[in-house]
Each structure stands twice: as structure tokens, then as C-alpha cells.
Design a protein around this motif. Sequence first.
Motif, mmCIF file in Angstrom:
data_model
loop_
_atom_site.group_PDB
_atom_site.id
_atom_site.type_symbol
_atom_site.label_atom_id
_atom_site.label_comp_id
_atom_site.label_asym_id
_atom_site.label_seq_id
_atom_site.Cartn_x
_atom_site.Cartn_y
_atom_site.Cartn_z
ATOM 1 N N ASP A 15 35.485 47.861 38.657
ATOM 2 C CA ASP A 15 36.646 47.387 37.909
ATOM 3 C C ASP A 15 36.339 45.969 37.427
ATOM 4 O O ASP A 15 36.529 44.987 38.149
ATOM 5 C CB ASP A 15 37.886 47.415 38.792
ATOM 6 N N LYS A 16 35.851 45.843 36.196
ATOM 7 C CA LYS A 16 35.422 44.549 35.667
ATOM 8 C C LYS A 16 36.563 43.554 35.569
ATOM 9 O O LYS A 16 36.369 42.357 35.735
ATOM 10 C CB LYS A 16 34.770 44.734 34.292
ATOM 11 N N LYS A 17 37.769 44.047 35.317
ATOM 12 C CA LYS A 17 38.921 43.148 35.195
ATOM 13 C C LYS A 17 39.311 42.538 36.536
ATOM 14 O O LYS A 17 39.936 41.492 36.591
ATOM 15 C CB LYS A 17 40.102 43.887 34.587
ATOM 16 N N ALA A 18 38.940 43.183 37.618
ATOM 17 C CA ALA A 18 39.286 42.690 38.952
ATOM 18 C C ALA A 18 38.219 41.751 39.526
ATOM 19 O O ALA A 18 38.421 41.178 40.589
ATOM 20 C CB ALA A 18 39.496 43.870 39.899
ATOM 21 N N LEU A 19 37.105 41.591 38.834
ATOM 22 C CA LEU A 19 36.057 40.685 39.298
ATOM 23 C C LEU A 19 36.537 39.242 39.196
ATOM 24 O O LEU A 19 37.265 38.886 38.271
ATOM 25 C CB LEU A 19 34.783 40.857 38.473
#
Length: 107
Positions: A15-19
Motif C-alpha cells: 500500500d504505497k499511500k500508507a508508506l
Amino acid sequence: MELESFPLSVTGKIDKKALPEFEMRLNDEERSQDVTCPEILAVYCDILGRDDLTLADNFFRCGGDSIKAIRLLYELNDRTGTLLQLADLFEFPVIYDMQNHIAAVKK
């Protein structure tokens, strides 16, 4: 930056947005080079329509897209006498890294 684990989406992909946001910090020597390459930084500012960029900024995270990438490379090639390609921008998306790449290519 190291992560113990990557956040995953419901489909099991990263989940790139949660990085967490990555912040690049320059040391004194790197920061002093800010003054030596105002023209390269000015090209980035012009193409991205921003005046708050630093050498630590990432072209794509600052609003860069495919059209702006082509314009950026055209301007950098014109002003520096290099033959940068789109692959170079993907390999060196941070302005500081591109500046160093340009210096290495010109040698």
C-alpha cells in the motif's frame, strides 16, 4: 530509512499511500552545492511551476508527469549541453542526484 514491514492492501500488495514520507537530508557539503547549480534548480522550478524546490526534492513527488519530464529534459539538455534521456530522470528523480549525474556526464 528502514521499515520492519511494508503496509499491505487488502489484495496483499504494498500500500504505497500508507508508506511513511521519506525526507532526504543533505549534509553541509551537499547543501553548499545548492549555490553552484542555481540554473539546474531554476529549470526544475520553472517546469514544475514552483519556487520552493530544493536539491532534496523528487521530480515526481513535486508534480512531475510525462509531459513535464519531456520539457525538463529538453531544457536541461539545452542548457547543459548533455543528452539526457527519460530513463535518466527515472534513475535520478531527486534534483541533487540529477545534478551529480549531469556533472558526471559532462566530464
